[in-house]
Design an enzyme around this catalytic site. Sequence first.
Site, PDB file in Angstrom:
ATOM      1  N   ASP A  93       7.888 -56.730  17.568  1.00 52.74           N
ATOM      2  CA  ASP A  93       8.937 -57.532  18.186  1.00 52.74           C
ATOM      3  C   ASP A  93       8.830 -58.992  17.771  1.00 52.74           C
ATOM      4  O   ASP A  93       7.885 -59.392  17.091  1.00 52.74           O
ATOM      5  CB  ASP A  93       8.879 -57.400  19.717  1.00 52.74           C
ATOM      6  CG  ASP A  93       7.461 -57.451  20.275  1.00 52.74           C
ATOM      7  OD1 ASP A  93       6.598 -58.108  19.651  1.00 52.74           O
ATOM      8  OD2 ASP A  93       7.206 -56.852  21.327  1.00 52.74           O
ATOM      9  N   ASP A 146       4.562 -54.502  34.189  1.00 49.67           N
ATOM     10  CA  ASP A 146       5.685 -53.717  34.694  1.00 49.67           C
ATOM     11  C   ASP A 146       5.934 -52.460  33.874  1.00 49.67           C
ATOM     12  O   ASP A 146       6.960 -51.796  34.020  1.00 49.67           O
ATOM     13  CB  ASP A 146       6.958 -54.563  34.749  1.00 49.67           C
ATOM     14  CG  ASP A 146       7.371 -55.103  33.381  1.00 49.67           C
ATOM     15  OD1 ASP A 146       6.663 -54.822  32.384  1.00 49.67           O
ATOM     16  OD2 ASP A 146       8.403 -55.802  33.307  1.00 49.67           O
TER      17      ASP A 146
END
Length: 256
Positions: free
Chosen positions: A67, A136
């Site tokens: 990314d 998360d």
Amino acid sequence: MRIAILPDDATIGKVAADLIEELYREKPNAVLGLATGSSPLSIYRELIERHQAGKLSFKEGKAFMLDEYVGIAADHPERYRNVIHTEIASHVDFPEGCVNGPDGNAEDLHAACAAYDQSIKDAGGVDLQILGIGSDGHIAFNEPGESLTCRTHVGVLTEQTRRDNARFFDGDIDQVPTHCVTQGLGTIMDARRLVLVAQGKGKARAIKELVEGAVSAKWPATIMQMHQDAWVLVDEEAASELELSDYYREVWEKSR
């Protein structure tokens, strides 16, 4: 999925590096998937040591990053191309131009995403993908709620992820970009082997969901349960919420 509960970060780095060294010994032109963040740093330190000792070479290999931030300055130290150069690429012998990353500053980001997916396919696909995990449950920048089959795409970074990453930006969340370009979960799942590493109590809930929870877009990393060759290497704190930890320890010891 193979689960290893290991004593410390250094041991995690050694086990992951063993897998990578084995890969390059069998396939010198292997394609390695690189992750940023603090989780894989022990792997990179171990790979650098082995390279400098003459035990490991990447001279025929290629690498692809997971990314990149959108709109971050080309010379910013936290631009992921620069991070990967600093942490590993500049210390080993990948050929010039063979460590690739998504272009977060492209004029047409969506076209750049499609081109990046194609470049991975043209290279023969990723042989081993290193992964970290967010608190998360995100992997790469695939946030909760993302499609479980998406390809490389432009993503929005949640406040939680930006808060987690603020430590790399002088603790200031306002300096953390709000958008990214990231390999999608579908792209990641195309890799022939996945090796996810996690350390610390802050990752314990995410690891519990990854290993023992249901496959759900709420916890993106759970898609790894569907992969035929996924490894999860964690320290004691990251494993602290696993209910079947004794089973994982026994299987790991008996399969080595």
